[in-house]
Design a protein around this motif. Structure first.
Motif, PDB file in Angstrom:
ATOM      1  N   ASP A 138     -25.089  40.266  15.267  1.00 47.17           N
ATOM      2  CA  ASP A 138     -23.769  40.407  14.656  1.00 47.17           C
ATOM      3  C   ASP A 138     -23.460  39.166  13.833  1.00 47.17           C
ATOM      4  O   ASP A 138     -24.300  38.263  13.687  1.00 47.17           O
ATOM      5  N   ILE A 139     -22.266  39.126  13.281  1.00 42.93           N
ATOM      6  CA  ILE A 139     -21.887  38.025  12.399  1.00 42.93           C
ATOM      7  C   ILE A 139     -21.864  36.689  13.144  1.00 42.93           C
ATOM      8  O   ILE A 139     -22.148  35.637  12.555  1.00 42.93           O
ATOM      9  N   ASP A 140     -21.552  36.703  14.436  1.00 45.88           N
ATOM     10  CA  ASP A 140     -21.583  35.459  15.209  1.00 45.88           C
ATOM     11  C   ASP A 140     -22.996  34.880  15.267  1.00 45.88           C
ATOM     12  O   ASP A 140     -23.176  33.659  15.175  1.00 45.88           O
ATOM     13  N   GLU A 141     -24.003  35.748  15.429  1.00 44.07           N
ATOM     14  CA  GLU A 141     -25.372  35.257  15.472  1.00 44.07           C
ATOM     15  C   GLU A 141     -25.817  34.711  14.116  1.00 44.07           C
ATOM     16  O   GLU A 141     -26.601  33.771  14.043  1.00 44.07           O
ATOM     17  N   ILE A 142     -25.325  35.308  13.033  1.00 44.82           N
ATOM     18  CA  ILE A 142     -25.608  34.748  11.709  1.00 44.82           C
ATOM     19  C   ILE A 142     -25.058  33.332  11.619  1.00 44.82           C
ATOM     20  O   ILE A 142     -25.752  32.396  11.204  1.00 44.82           O
ATOM     21  N   GLY A 143     -23.795  33.165  12.017  1.00 46.10           N
ATOM     22  CA  GLY A 143     -23.168  31.854  11.945  1.00 46.10           C
ATOM     23  C   GLY A 143     -23.814  30.849  12.869  1.00 46.10           C
ATOM     24  O   GLY A 143     -24.071  29.700  12.476  1.00 46.10           O
ATOM     25  N   ARG A 144     -24.107  31.263  14.101  1.00 49.27           N
ATOM     26  CA  ARG A 144     -24.737  30.341  15.048  1.00 49.27           C
ATOM     27  C   ARG A 144     -26.130  29.927  14.569  1.00 49.27           C
ATOM     28  O   ARG A 144     -26.514  28.764  14.640  1.00 49.27           O
ATOM     29  N   GLY A 145     -26.886  30.912  14.079  1.00 49.72           N
ATOM     30  CA  GLY A 145     -28.229  30.607  13.620  1.00 49.72           C
ATOM     31  C   GLY A 145     -28.229  29.659  12.441  1.00 49.72           C
ATOM     32  O   GLY A 145     -28.994  28.689  12.393  1.00 49.72           O
ATOM     33  N   ALA A 146     -27.368  29.934  11.473  1.00 47.69           N
ATOM     34  CA  ALA A 146     -27.317  29.089  10.279  1.00 47.69           C
ATOM     35  C   ALA A 146     -26.854  27.681  10.615  1.00 47.69           C
ATOM     36  O   ALA A 146     -27.423  26.690  10.131  1.00 47.69           O
ATOM     37  N   MET A 147     -25.837  27.563  11.450  1.00 45.22           N
ATOM     38  CA  MET A 147     -25.330  26.230  11.788  1.00 45.22           C
ATOM     39  C   MET A 147     -26.380  25.408  12.539  1.00 45.22           C
ATOM     40  O   MET A 147     -26.500  24.198  12.330  1.00 45.22           O
ATOM     41  N   ALA A 148     -27.147  26.054  13.393  1.00 45.52           N
ATOM     42  CA  ALA A 148     -28.203  25.337  14.103  1.00 45.52           C
ATOM     43  C   ALA A 148     -29.281  24.864  13.128  1.00 45.52           C
ATOM     44  O   ALA A 148     -29.808  23.753  13.251  1.00 45.52           O
ATOM     45  N   TYR A 174     -39.965  28.002  10.457  1.00 52.64           N
ATOM     46  CA  TYR A 174     -39.759  29.354  10.981  1.00 52.64           C
ATOM     47  C   TYR A 174     -39.667  29.356  12.506  1.00 52.64           C
ATOM     48  O   TYR A 174     -39.066  30.275  13.087  1.00 52.64           O
ATOM     49  N   THR A 175     -40.229  28.355  13.145  1.00 48.19           N
ATOM     50  CA  THR A 175     -39.992  28.197  14.579  1.00 48.19           C
ATOM     51  C   THR A 175     -38.522  27.843  14.808  1.00 48.19           C
ATOM     52  O   THR A 175     -37.868  28.410  15.690  1.00 48.19           O
ATOM     53  N   ASP A 176     -37.984  26.906  14.030  1.00 46.66           N
ATOM     54  CA  ASP A 176     -36.553  26.586  14.110  1.00 46.66           C
ATOM     55  C   ASP A 176     -35.694  27.805  13.807  1.00 46.66           C
ATOM     56  O   ASP A 176     -34.624  27.995  14.400  1.00 46.66           O
ATOM     57  N   PHE A 177     -36.148  28.646  12.881  1.00 47.07           N
ATOM     58  CA  PHE A 177     -35.398  29.824  12.452  1.00 47.07           C
ATOM     59  C   PHE A 177     -35.250  30.842  13.583  1.00 47.07           C
ATOM     60  O   PHE A 177     -34.350  31.683  13.566  1.00 47.07           O
ATOM     61  N   GLY A 178     -36.129  30.758  14.575  1.00 46.10           N
ATOM     62  CA  GLY A 178     -36.018  31.642  15.732  1.00 46.10           C
ATOM     63  C   GLY A 178     -37.167  32.598  15.915  1.00 46.10           C
ATOM     64  O   GLY A 178     -37.178  33.379  16.884  1.00 46.10           O
TER      65      GLY A 178
END
Length: 307
Positions: A209-219, A23-27
């Motif tokens: 937004d959708i970009d943050e979903i994609g960036r978060g998941a890819m990280a 969950y730390t990695d999750f942000g």
């Protein structure tokens, strides 16, 4: 609405340290003591040891003590125990067995964020600049806890606990299977679904937004591809974009953005949905492990042995 948000949740897991690192990695921001904060909601998540993964406690924010008086009467009408102080009420959901804590709490005040500029046919909102989503750096930080999805062996009884007891409102439903319920202007804050064993299905966390979903998941997937569950896609019920990941204990966690908001109850008509639309509008089809998590059989065996 007298209720206005989820305040926090406590989740029990067998390996707290390993799950906390996820969950730390999750942000989420570690606060010490296995507690975590979101950017706008403050402390909203806590981990505790449990023999198997489960929801231990769910918190709901109310406006004032008069709201607690009403909820106390409603809970007692369901013949459930209540502990009451001046600014807090504690009870226990009778099926899944988690504590519900309803407290007088401040509302989350989210400062307006400028809409992400997207170009479209005949509409140039982003001029002479690259898309902001590809220029962002640093980790994604969830803004708030949005909703929790609970599996219940008696969906009707757990739903009644939330609606007739605490005062949640139903936004949409999947007949004989699930109810999407809200305690805020968000389309849903709790979803209860029929399940063969009581368990926590997922928690959901708002990003811009959708970009943050994609960036978060890819990280999250860069060094741990096994964390992937389902996404990218868009739900039909609630309309939100989503991407689901899995923590080490087996709980799913969702990045979401652009969920439906119900500001005036009179202007929203709850619907019933079946088939694919009960799950998603577009995206890859959900894997079987999303619909029936792989550890449920072991959890059912454990519950049977305990009984």
């Amino acid at each position: 609405m007298a209720l206005h948000r989820l305040t926090s949740i406590t989740v029990g897991v067998p390996d707290v340290e390993h799950t906390a690192a996820y969950y730390t990695d999750f942000g989420l921001t570690p606060l010490g003591g296995n507690a975590f904060a979101t950017a706008d909601g403050g402390e909203q998540f806590k981990l505790a040891h449990a023999p198997q993964r489960r929801l231990l406690e769910l918190g709901v924010g109310a406006e004032n003590p008069d709201d607690l008086d009403r909820i106390e009467r409603q809970i007692r009408a369901l013949d459930l125990p209540v502990e009451r102080t001046a600014d807090k009420l504690v009870t226990e959901e009778p099926i899944a067995g988690f504590r519900a804590v309803i407290s007088v709490a401040p509302r989350i005040e989210q400062q307006p964020v400028d809409p992400t500029p997207y170009n479209g046919p005949g509409r140039i909102d982003r001029v002479n600049n690259r898309a902001p989503g590809i220029l962002r750096e640093g980790r994604v930080t969830p803004r708030k806890l949005g909703h929790v999805v609970i599996g219940s062996t008696d969906q009707t009884a757990t739903q009644r606990f939330f609606t007739e007891g605490i005062g949640f409102k139903i936004s949409d439903a999947v007949p004989s299977m699930a109810a999407f319920m809200r305690c805020s202007t968000d389309h849903h804050n709790v979803l209860v679904q029929q399940a063969p064993v009581n368990f926590l299905h997922h928690t959901s966390w708002q990003v811009e937004d959708i970009d943050e979903i994609g960036r978060g998941a890819m990280a999250m997937l860069e060094e741990h591809p096994e964390r992937h569950v389902w996404g990218l896609g868009r739900h039909h019920i609630g309309s939100n974009f989503f991407w689901y990941l899995k923590d080490p204990a087996g709980n799913f966690s969702e990045y979401y953005s652009d969920i439906d908001c119900i500001v005036d109850d009179a202007l929203w008509t709850p619907g019933t949905w079946e088939g694919a639309r009960s799950l998603f509008n577009w995206g890859p089809p959900p894997p079987p492990s999303f619909l029936m998590p792989e550890d449920l059989a072991a959890m059912m065996t454990g519950a049977h042995n305990a009984g």
